[in-house]
Design a protein around this motif. Structure first.
Motif, short mmCIF file in Angstrom:
data_model
loop_
_atom_site.label_atom_id
_atom_site.label_comp_id
_atom_site.label_asym_id
_atom_site.label_seq_id
_atom_site.Cartn_x
_atom_site.Cartn_y
_atom_site.Cartn_z
N GLU A 82 0.84 -1.27 0.21
CA GLU A 82 0.41 -0.17 0.05
C GLU A 82 0.53 1.05 0.06
N ILE A 83 1.91 1.44 0.58
CA ILE A 83 3.12 2.39 0.95
C ILE A 83 4.44 1.95 0.88
N ARG A 84 5.48 1.69 -0.80
CA ARG A 84 6.08 1.35 -0.61
C ARG A 84 7.50 1.68 0.02
#
Length: 328
Positions: free
Chosen positions: A179-181
């Motif tokens: 979802e968040i790299r």
């Protein structure tokens, strides 16, 4: 800053694994004194297609960074690196054909450019900067792993990290379906001298070799080829894939403005507990345990304390109590 290198030495061993999931850049046999960009990536074996993930990152990130270097007079900035990493993520997502749950790899990245050296990493593959003349490890990347976190919190000792059953659990990597790299930890190095070594390696190289052994090998008065052969021999029985690049600095030519180059290596070394731990056989917070209730009975209330020494003592007490609560 202009740098000359000796011919880089490579180690690329499959170990006792059924397949090679490490990838390197330049490819084995392609490195020369002209190279300025090096990478070692370790595909995550607990997931599908680790070898594809590591190869994709090496290929795409090297292509993106080399393009940016050529367009920017061979300077590499953090923004350029992060943009290149982001485009690599895009290609990594595309390479995941949807048949597999996730693909992922660690990353070690080293680029020599006119601003010095930019080192970046994710996961438990590691980067070293070693000065054999003084025997100093000037930089060692801090692993993004569960055991490293437990060590930093004082839950386990330095030596327990190597034997912990959780030693292969990493907490940051280049993964698909995030979802968040994850972002790379970046360090800028401008204190580079002739005969310094930089060493990038996957965690398989570290199974049976500690920092002192690595430094001792680099201090021997033999050729770089012989040093690489010694590193290969010492790790021949390692079970995991193990890969490394050994880069030897030949010459440093300073340019106007070098005194203003970013250089946060000393701070990174200061913050690396493993390089500054005099009691590696015990967890650090057992050396100075939290104050007991009996110790506090005669202490005046915080409001009665005056001066910086009293304030420092109060902060130390809060820190001890916090560490003690975490242990519970």
């Amino acid at each position: 800053m202009k740098l000359e290198l000796y011919c880089p030495q490579v180690i690329y061993e499959q170990g006792q694994r059924q397949k090679q999931e490490d990838s390197i850049f330049p490819l084995q046999g392609d490195a020369s004194e002209a190279n300025r960009l090096f990478m070692v990536c370790d595909g995550l074996g607990g997931m599908e297609k680790g070898e594809l993930a590591s190869a994709t990152v090496c290929h795409e990130l090297s292509r993106a960074v080399m393009g940016k270097l050529a367009a920017n007079d061979y300077y590499l900035t953090d923004a350029m690196l992060h943009a290149a990493v982001n485009s690599t993520y895009d290609l990594l997502e595309t390479a995941d054909d949807g048949k597999h749950t996730r693909m992922g790899t660690t990353l070690t990245f080293l680029c020599f450019h006119r601003g010095g050296c930019l080192a970046a990493h994710m996961g438990d593959s590691r980067i070293y900067h070693i000065r054999p003349r003084t025997g100093e490890i000037l930089y060692r990347s801090v692993d993004h792993s569960l055991v490293q976190h437990l060590y930093d919190m004082g839950e386990i000792s330095y030596y327990e990290m190597r034997t912990s059953p959780r030693r292969n659990i990493i907490i940051k990597a280049m993964l698909t379906l995030q979802e968040i790299r994850s972002t790379a930890t970046v360090v800028h190095i401008a204190d580079i001298q002739p005969d310094d070594y930089f060493y990038l390696c996957s965690d398989g190289m570290l199974e049976a070799m500690d920092d002192d052994e690595l430094t001792a090998i680099l201090q021997t008065h033999v050729s770089d080829e012989e040093k690489a052969r010694e590193l290969t021999a010492r790790t021949a029985q390692n079970s995991d894939n193990h890969s490394a690049y050994l880069i030897h600095i030949k010459k440093v030519e300073h340019e106007a403005g070098d005194g203003r180059l970013l250089n946060d290596e000393a701070y990174a070394r200061h913050c690396n507990k493993a390089l500054n731990d005099p009691h590696k056989d015990v967890p650090w917070n057992t050396i100075n345990p939290p104050l007991s209730d009996d110790d506090l009975e005669d202490e005046p209330a915080p409001a009665q304390k005056k001066g910086p020494k009293a304030l420092l003592k109060s902060y130390l007490q809060l820190f001890h109590n916090f560490a003690h609560a975490l242990k519970r």
